[in-house]
Design an enzyme around this catalytic site. Sequence first.
Site, PDB file in Angstrom:
ATOM      1  N   CYS A 143      -3.526  11.388   4.062  1.00  0.00           N
ATOM      2  CA  CYS A 143      -3.821  10.978   5.483  1.00  0.00           C
ATOM      3  C   CYS A 143      -3.938  12.051   6.827  1.00  0.00           C
ATOM      4  O   CYS A 143      -3.022  12.732   6.705  1.00  0.00           O
ATOM      5  CB  CYS A 143      -2.743   9.755   6.160  1.00  0.00           C
ATOM      6  N   ASN A 184      -2.733   8.467  -2.598  1.00  0.00           N
ATOM      7  CA  ASN A 184      -2.277   7.133  -2.736  1.00  0.00           C
ATOM      8  C   ASN A 184      -1.718   7.053  -4.256  1.00  0.00           C
ATOM      9  O   ASN A 184      -1.962   7.976  -5.251  1.00  0.00           O
ATOM     10  CB  ASN A 184      -3.579   6.197  -2.933  1.00  0.00           C
ATOM     11  N   HIS A 241       0.968  -1.421  -0.135  1.00  0.00           N
ATOM     12  CA  HIS A 241      -0.060   0.009  -0.106  1.00  0.00           C
ATOM     13  C   HIS A 241       0.791   1.378   0.049  1.00  0.00           C
ATOM     14  O   HIS A 241       1.764   1.424   0.994  1.00  0.00           O
ATOM     15  CB  HIS A 241      -0.752   0.320   1.149  1.00  0.00           C
ATOM     16  N   HIS A 247       1.666   5.411  -1.016  1.00  0.00           N
ATOM     17  CA  HIS A 247       1.338   6.875  -1.564  1.00  0.00           C
ATOM     18  C   HIS A 247       2.484   7.451  -2.486  1.00  0.00           C
ATOM     19  O   HIS A 247       3.674   7.144  -2.329  1.00  0.00           O
ATOM     20  CB  HIS A 247       1.151   7.629  -0.097  1.00  0.00           C
TER      21      HIS A 247
HETATM   22 ZN    ZN Z   1      -2.955   4.921   2.924  1.00  0.00          ZN
END
Ligand code: ZN
Length: 299
Positions: free
Chosen positions: A237, A246, A204, A206
């Site tokens: 965030c 992202n 995951h 960014h």
């Molecule tokens: Zn995230």
Amino acid sequence: MTERVQLSEVAPRDGLQSIGPFVPTETKIALVRACWEAGLRRMEVGSFVSPRAVPQMADTAEVLRAAKRLDGLECTVLVPNRRGFEAAVAAGADRLGLFMSVTESHNRANVNRRREESFADLAAIVRETPKGTRLRFNLSCVFHCPFEGVVPEEEALDWIERVVALDPDMEIALADTTGNAAPDQVRRLFERAHRAWGRRFAYHGHDTYGMGIANVTAAYEAGCRVFDAASGGIGGCPFAPGATGNVAMEDVVWLFHRMGVETGVDFARLLRAADLAAGIPGAVPGGAMRRVPAVRQAA
Ligand code: ZN
């Protein structure tokens, strides 16, 4: 044999959660549908967090209800604690996304608890999750923390090891929450984790520092085959100051198609979803592909 990756769309959750003006429920559902129409079959549709802490996610149950009607879509909702767990199971989520941070200061800023408290609570949730409900354990700030800087690899591996021990099959995401991971760091951590515990890790990331695609590539080359990304590259965030979107789903899909890796995604339809996401009032879009005329023509 053609390689395949699994892509999980996170725009409806990570992409929207920190937007100021409340995004109408119908817009959220339209975004979910557009991503599904593009062929995406895994999606984080919302988060059962306190609506006081994250008002944008207050309608998650309603968005989930609409998403569950879409054929073949696996719906994930985020769950920070027991209250969220109970709400998510009651609402019939296909997969629960548990989360905590590898660093103490980000965990405190994000969920207002010590890491050990989060871990104990989430460990109990893993044990109590009903059969048939899948799990994803997200470890935030595995590479870099907005408060503590670059995370020492051994510290990250210690937490990964503790999470691995909770369940033999659970998917575990190594998250670059701030977008400040470096590709060599991503490659090394995935290689070490895969060697020690098998290929059960997702990435995951960014794109704050423009290294999102390089980091996705590094994780892929280290054997990772499950990736989170957000159409339109929207996101951020609220508790990771300066963290922007992202990594953009359209950039990730372009990358994999360019490398001959199957994604199951129709690029032309994905651009429509990306444009929709990027046009949501308050959203801060990112990514490169939406701005490349030749990409639009090819689509
Ligand atoms: Zn995230």
